[in-house]
Design a protein around this motif. Structure first.
Motif, PDB file in Angstrom:
ATOM      1  N   LEU A  40      22.312 -73.435 -24.380  1.00 56.53           N
ATOM      2  CA  LEU A  40      22.737 -72.072 -24.704  1.00 56.53           C
ATOM      3  C   LEU A  40      22.377 -71.123 -23.565  1.00 56.53           C
ATOM      4  O   LEU A  40      23.190 -70.288 -23.162  1.00 56.53           O
ATOM      5  N   ASN A  41      21.183 -71.262 -23.041  1.00 60.54           N
ATOM      6  CA  ASN A  41      20.743 -70.403 -21.953  1.00 60.54           C
ATOM      7  C   ASN A  41      21.665 -70.530 -20.737  1.00 60.54           C
ATOM      8  O   ASN A  41      22.020 -69.541 -20.096  1.00 60.54           O
ATOM      9  N   ALA A  42      22.075 -71.751 -20.436  1.00 61.27           N
ATOM     10  CA  ALA A  42      22.989 -71.973 -19.310  1.00 61.27           C
ATOM     11  C   ALA A  42      24.346 -71.316 -19.561  1.00 61.27           C
ATOM     12  O   ALA A  42      24.923 -70.680 -18.658  1.00 61.27           O
ATOM     13  N   HIS A  43      24.853 -71.438 -20.776  1.00 63.35           N
ATOM     14  CA  HIS A  43      26.141 -70.805 -21.102  1.00 63.35           C
ATOM     15  C   HIS A  43      26.031 -69.282 -21.033  1.00 63.35           C
ATOM     16  O   HIS A  43      26.970 -68.613 -20.587  1.00 63.35           O
ATOM     17  N   ILE A  48      27.220 -63.976 -18.471  1.00 66.07           N
ATOM     18  CA  ILE A  48      26.797 -62.780 -17.736  1.00 66.07           C
ATOM     19  C   ILE A  48      27.731 -62.497 -16.557  1.00 66.07           C
ATOM     20  O   ILE A  48      28.011 -61.342 -16.243  1.00 66.07           O
ATOM     21  N   THR A  49      28.278 -63.540 -15.944  1.00 59.71           N
ATOM     22  CA  THR A  49      29.165 -63.336 -14.790  1.00 59.71           C
ATOM     23  C   THR A  49      30.481 -62.679 -15.190  1.00 59.71           C
ATOM     24  O   THR A  49      31.199 -62.186 -14.319  1.00 59.71           O
ATOM     25  N   TYR A  50      30.810 -62.670 -16.475  1.00 62.35           N
ATOM     26  CA  TYR A  50      32.050 -62.049 -16.948  1.00 62.35           C
ATOM     27  C   TYR A  50      31.853 -60.616 -17.424  1.00 62.35           C
ATOM     28  O   TYR A  50      32.826 -59.930 -17.720  1.00 62.35           O
ATOM     29  N   LEU A  51      30.611 -60.166 -17.541  1.00 58.09           N
ATOM     30  CA  LEU A  51      30.351 -58.839 -18.084  1.00 58.09           C
ATOM     31  C   LEU A  51      30.455 -57.775 -17.007  1.00 58.09           C
ATOM     32  O   LEU A  51      29.939 -57.939 -15.901  1.00 58.09           O
ATOM     33  N   GLU A  52      31.098 -56.674 -17.364  1.00 53.49           N
ATOM     34  CA  GLU A  52      31.254 -55.554 -16.441  1.00 53.49           C
ATOM     35  C   GLU A  52      30.042 -54.629 -16.487  1.00 53.49           C
ATOM     36  O   GLU A  52      29.610 -54.129 -15.462  1.00 53.49           O
ATOM     37  N   GLY A  53      29.527 -54.386 -17.676  1.00 53.92           N
ATOM     38  CA  GLY A  53      28.468 -53.399 -17.843  1.00 53.92           C
ATOM     39  C   GLY A  53      27.094 -53.912 -17.452  1.00 53.92           C
ATOM     40  O   GLY A  53      26.661 -54.970 -17.911  1.00 53.92           O
ATOM     41  N   GLU A  54      26.415 -53.142 -16.615  1.00 58.01           N
ATOM     42  CA  GLU A  54      25.062 -53.512 -16.175  1.00 58.01           C
ATOM     43  C   GLU A  54      24.106 -53.597 -17.363  1.00 58.01           C
ATOM     44  O   GLU A  54      23.241 -54.471 -17.409  1.00 58.01           O
ATOM     45  N   PHE A  59      20.625 -56.843 -20.776  1.00 58.03           N
ATOM     46  CA  PHE A  59      20.236 -57.249 -22.126  1.00 58.03           C
ATOM     47  C   PHE A  59      20.291 -58.769 -22.253  1.00 58.03           C
ATOM     48  O   PHE A  59      19.362 -59.393 -22.753  1.00 58.03           O
ATOM     49  N   LEU A  60      21.378 -59.373 -21.771  1.00 55.53           N
ATOM     50  CA  LEU A  60      21.503 -60.826 -21.871  1.00 55.53           C
ATOM     51  C   LEU A  60      20.516 -61.553 -20.957  1.00 55.53           C
ATOM     52  O   LEU A  60      20.067 -62.651 -21.299  1.00 55.53           O
ATOM     53  N   THR A  61      20.153 -60.964 -19.853  1.00 53.19           N
ATOM     54  CA  THR A  61      19.112 -61.570 -19.009  1.00 53.19           C
ATOM     55  C   THR A  61      17.782 -61.580 -19.768  1.00 53.19           C
ATOM     56  O   THR A  61      17.032 -62.561 -19.704  1.00 53.19           O
ATOM     57  N   GLY A  62      17.512 -60.527 -20.506  1.00 55.35           N
ATOM     58  CA  GLY A  62      16.328 -60.495 -21.365  1.00 55.35           C
ATOM     59  C   GLY A  62      16.393 -61.568 -22.445  1.00 55.35           C
ATOM     60  O   GLY A  62      15.384 -62.220 -22.751  1.00 55.35           O
ATOM     61  N   ILE A  63      17.581 -61.768 -22.997  1.00 55.24           N
ATOM     62  CA  ILE A  63      17.787 -62.831 -23.994  1.00 55.24           C
ATOM     63  C   ILE A  63      17.492 -64.184 -23.353  1.00 55.24           C
ATOM     64  O   ILE A  63      16.847 -65.045 -23.959  1.00 55.24           O
ATOM     65  N   GLN A  64      17.950 -64.375 -22.112  1.00 52.58           N
ATOM     66  CA  GLN A  64      17.678 -65.633 -21.420  1.00 52.58           C
ATOM     67  C   GLN A  64      16.169 -65.872 -21.283  1.00 52.58           C
ATOM     68  O   GLN A  64      15.701 -66.995 -21.462  1.00 52.58           O
ATOM     69  N   CYS A  65      15.424 -64.827 -20.977  1.00 53.00           N
ATOM     70  CA  CYS A  65      13.963 -64.970 -20.882  1.00 53.00           C
ATOM     71  C   CYS A  65      13.377 -65.365 -22.236  1.00 53.00           C
ATOM     72  O   CYS A  65      12.502 -66.242 -22.312  1.00 53.00           O
ATOM     73  N   CYS A 129      29.175 -69.640 -26.277  1.00 57.08           N
ATOM     74  CA  CYS A 129      27.759 -69.296 -26.462  1.00 57.08           C
ATOM     75  C   CYS A 129      27.432 -69.171 -27.951  1.00 57.08           C
ATOM     76  O   CYS A 129      26.395 -69.675 -28.408  1.00 57.08           O
ATOM     77  N   ARG A 130      28.291 -68.511 -28.690  1.00 58.43           N
ATOM     78  CA  ARG A 130      28.065 -68.323 -30.128  1.00 58.43           C
ATOM     79  C   ARG A 130      27.978 -69.657 -30.849  1.00 58.43           C
ATOM     80  O   ARG A 130      27.070 -69.880 -31.656  1.00 58.43           O
ATOM     81  N   THR A 131      28.884 -70.574 -30.548  1.00 58.52           N
ATOM     82  CA  THR A 131      28.879 -71.852 -31.264  1.00 58.52           C
ATOM     83  C   THR A 131      27.708 -72.734 -30.838  1.00 58.52           C
ATOM     84  O   THR A 131      27.127 -73.432 -31.670  1.00 58.52           O
ATOM     85  N   VAL A 132      27.331 -72.693 -29.570  1.00 53.67           N
ATOM     86  CA  VAL A 132      26.145 -73.438 -29.125  1.00 53.67           C
ATOM     87  C   VAL A 132      24.898 -72.834 -29.767  1.00 53.67           C
ATOM     88  O   VAL A 132      23.974 -73.551 -30.161  1.00 53.67           O
ATOM     89  N   CYS A 133      24.882 -71.523 -29.915  1.00 56.45           N
ATOM     90  CA  CYS A 133      23.758 -70.853 -30.577  1.00 56.45           C
ATOM     91  C   CYS A 133      23.644 -71.315 -32.027  1.00 56.45           C
ATOM     92  O   CYS A 133      22.542 -71.577 -32.520  1.00 56.45           O
TER      93      CYS A 133
END
Length: 185
Positions: A40-43, A48-54, A59-65, A129-133
């Motif tokens: 899930l973390n890898a997905h 993140i590479t598709y998101l426009e908003g910083e 937020f998702l980088t924090g989720i990865q942590c 990501c949702r389904t792997v989650c």
């Protein structure tokens, strides 16, 4: 600092070591749980590479942590889990996800029915990501049937899949694209 080799050859026979040294089969429910969290973390890294908003990327980088910490917790044999000393994730972390869900939903059109995954490349990745989650949640719940798992970990992963669903809707909305609503044939 001495450079370590990536390969150890100790897993060639289908066994791996948990944090703490206990050897278990690579098919062990604990390995499946933390392995799925890692997947899930890898997905999410790809998402993140598709998101426009910083703000969304941060937020998702924090989720990865958080997921890395959850994975480390799940990879630790129960007798050594006290090394975490605190909760891996807290009720406040779950509440933070709930707030993020509410904020992402703000301004979105009402729910029109079951949504088919897709609509854009980024949204499709978000659905992966949702389904792997969801699978990670099932693996963690399976593990909790035979070993202690902090309830906040289960709640966090459950809320994360909800967040990813809402994020997929938000992404399509920002892109000016319509959701693909399931229609019975």
């Amino acid at each position: 600092m001495k450079k370590s080799k990536v390969y150890t050859r100790t897993g060639d026979g289908g066994m791996t070591s948990l944090s703490g040294g206990v050897r278990v089969p690579k098919t062990d429910v604990r390995v499946e749980a933390y392995g799925t969290v890692d997947e899930l973390n890898a997905h999410i890294g790809e998402l993140i590479t598709y998101l426009e908003g910083e703000e969304d990327r941060k937020f998702l980088t924090g989720i990865q942590c958080d997921l890395f910490t959850i994975g480390a917790y799940l990879a630790t044999e129960p007798s050594r889990a006290e090394k975490f000393g605190r909760e891996v994730v807290t009720g406040e972390d779950v509440a933070r996800l709930e707030q993020a869900i509410d904020e992402a939903e703000d301004g979105l059109p009402g729910w029109r029915g079951f949504v088919l995954p897709g609509g854009s490349r980024g949204t499709a990745v978000c659905h992966v990501c949702r389904t792997v989650c969801r699978r990670a949640e099932r693996r963690i719940l399976e593990l909790s049937g035979s070993a202690p798992v902090m309830p906040e970990v289960c709640a966090y992963v459950n809320r994360l899949s909800d967040y990813l669903f809402v994020l997929s809707r938000k992404m399509l909305f920002i892109e000016g694209k319509d959701e693909i609503v399931w229609k019975k044939r």
